[in-house]
Design a protein around this motif. Structure first.
Motif, mmCIF file in Angstrom:
data_model
loop_
_atom_site.group_PDB
_atom_site.id
_atom_site.type_symbol
_atom_site.label_atom_id
_atom_site.label_comp_id
_atom_site.label_asym_id
_atom_site.label_seq_id
_atom_site.Cartn_x
_atom_site.Cartn_y
_atom_site.Cartn_z
ATOM 1 N N PHE A 14 36.557 46.283 43.764
ATOM 2 C CA PHE A 14 37.377 45.192 43.259
ATOM 3 C C PHE A 14 38.777 45.083 43.863
ATOM 4 O O PHE A 14 39.439 44.072 43.650
ATOM 5 N N PRO A 17 39.110 41.990 46.628
ATOM 6 C CA PRO A 17 38.998 40.647 46.047
ATOM 7 C C PRO A 17 40.115 40.319 45.057
ATOM 8 O O PRO A 17 40.623 39.198 45.040
ATOM 9 N N LEU A 123 28.417 44.272 48.437
ATOM 10 C CA LEU A 123 28.870 43.638 47.198
ATOM 11 C C LEU A 123 30.338 43.222 47.302
ATOM 12 O O LEU A 123 30.723 42.150 46.824
ATOM 13 N N ARG A 124 31.161 44.068 47.933
ATOM 14 C CA ARG A 124 32.583 43.731 48.106
ATOM 15 C C ARG A 124 32.738 42.505 49.004
ATOM 16 O O ARG A 124 33.536 41.606 48.721
ATOM 17 N N LEU A 127 31.856 39.485 46.991
ATOM 18 C CA LEU A 127 32.961 39.135 46.088
ATOM 19 C C LEU A 127 34.116 38.479 46.842
ATOM 20 O O LEU A 127 34.735 37.530 46.357
ATOM 21 N N ALA A 131 35.392 34.801 46.075
ATOM 22 C CA ALA A 131 36.794 34.625 45.668
ATOM 23 C C ALA A 131 37.538 33.719 46.639
ATOM 24 O O ALA A 131 38.393 32.930 46.225
ATOM 25 N N PHE A 139 35.049 34.624 41.863
ATOM 26 C CA PHE A 139 35.121 36.054 41.576
ATOM 27 C C PHE A 139 34.350 36.389 40.300
ATOM 28 O O PHE A 139 33.595 37.357 40.254
ATOM 29 N N GLY A 142 30.694 36.268 40.898
ATOM 30 C CA GLY A 142 30.293 37.457 41.639
ATOM 31 C C GLY A 142 30.192 38.685 40.746
ATOM 32 O O GLY A 142 29.242 39.467 40.864
ATOM 33 N N VAL A 143 31.154 38.870 39.865
ATOM 34 C CA VAL A 143 31.107 40.007 38.933
ATOM 35 C C VAL A 143 29.906 39.866 37.998
ATOM 36 O O VAL A 143 29.198 40.846 37.739
ATOM 37 N N ILE A 146 26.839 40.841 39.915
ATOM 38 C CA ILE A 146 26.737 42.298 40.060
ATOM 39 C C ILE A 146 26.233 42.923 38.758
ATOM 40 O O ILE A 146 25.379 43.809 38.783
#
Length: 167
Positions: A14, A17, A123-124, A127, A131, A139, A142-143, A146
């Motif tokens: 995190f 992002p 995954l990063r 994100l 974002a 964002f 995306g969270v 996940i």
């Protein structure tokens, strides 16, 4: 150590992002966290800097894999220092971007498996893309994605199992 590993994983997932969102909305950043904002002029947009640095870090990892054992760690450290110093001085990257990506690169080594580090990297990157494209809403989507992925994945109990996720 397990708690530290999980916290490090969350931070690596995190930090970039959220930093990108902080740069998009500097007025929403609390006064105590104003130091994270970029103060210098940028020649390349931050999102591109982050993606280029992800690629460069992978290149440094590959070059260290193909270097003889006794030279590989020294080569990686020297190459990282020289390349990052030149990149900041030439105006390609901001020093803040280099700092955050260096932290992410080092924190990826705390993961128990090489593949897990790359899963977090993908995954990063997702994100970051979300974002950059849709700001806070991207964002949050995306969270949420996940979280859905984590909830729907079952652990692999046998080596012969091929599909671990049912989406």
């Amino acid at each position: 150590l397990r708690v530290t590993r999980i916290l490090t994983m969350l931070v690596t997932l995190f930090v970039t992002p959220l930093w990108l969102l902080a740069l998009e909305y500097p007025e929403k950043v609390p006064e105590v966290f104003k130091f994270v904002l970029v103060s210098e002029e940028q020649n390349i947009p931050i999102i591109w800097q982050l993606f280029i640095l992800e690629f460069v870090i992978d290149g440094l990892k590959l070059s260290s894999l193909n270097t003889p054992g006794m030279l590989s760690s020294t080569f990686s450290i020297i190459a990282g220092i020289i390349v990052s110093d030149f990149a900041v001085k030439s105006g390609w990257f901001n020093s803040e971007t280099m700092l955050y990506m260096a932290f992410v690169a080092m924190a990826n080594y705390s993961q128990p498996g090489y593949e897990l580090g790359y899963a977090f990297k993908l995954l990063r990157l997702a994100l970051l893309l979300l974002a950059a494209a849709w700001d806070v809403w991207g964002f949050l989507v995306g969270v949420l994605g996940i979280l859905v992925l984590l909830i729907t994945c079952k652990p692999i109990t046998r080596i012969t199992e091929i599909s671990a996720c049912r989406l």
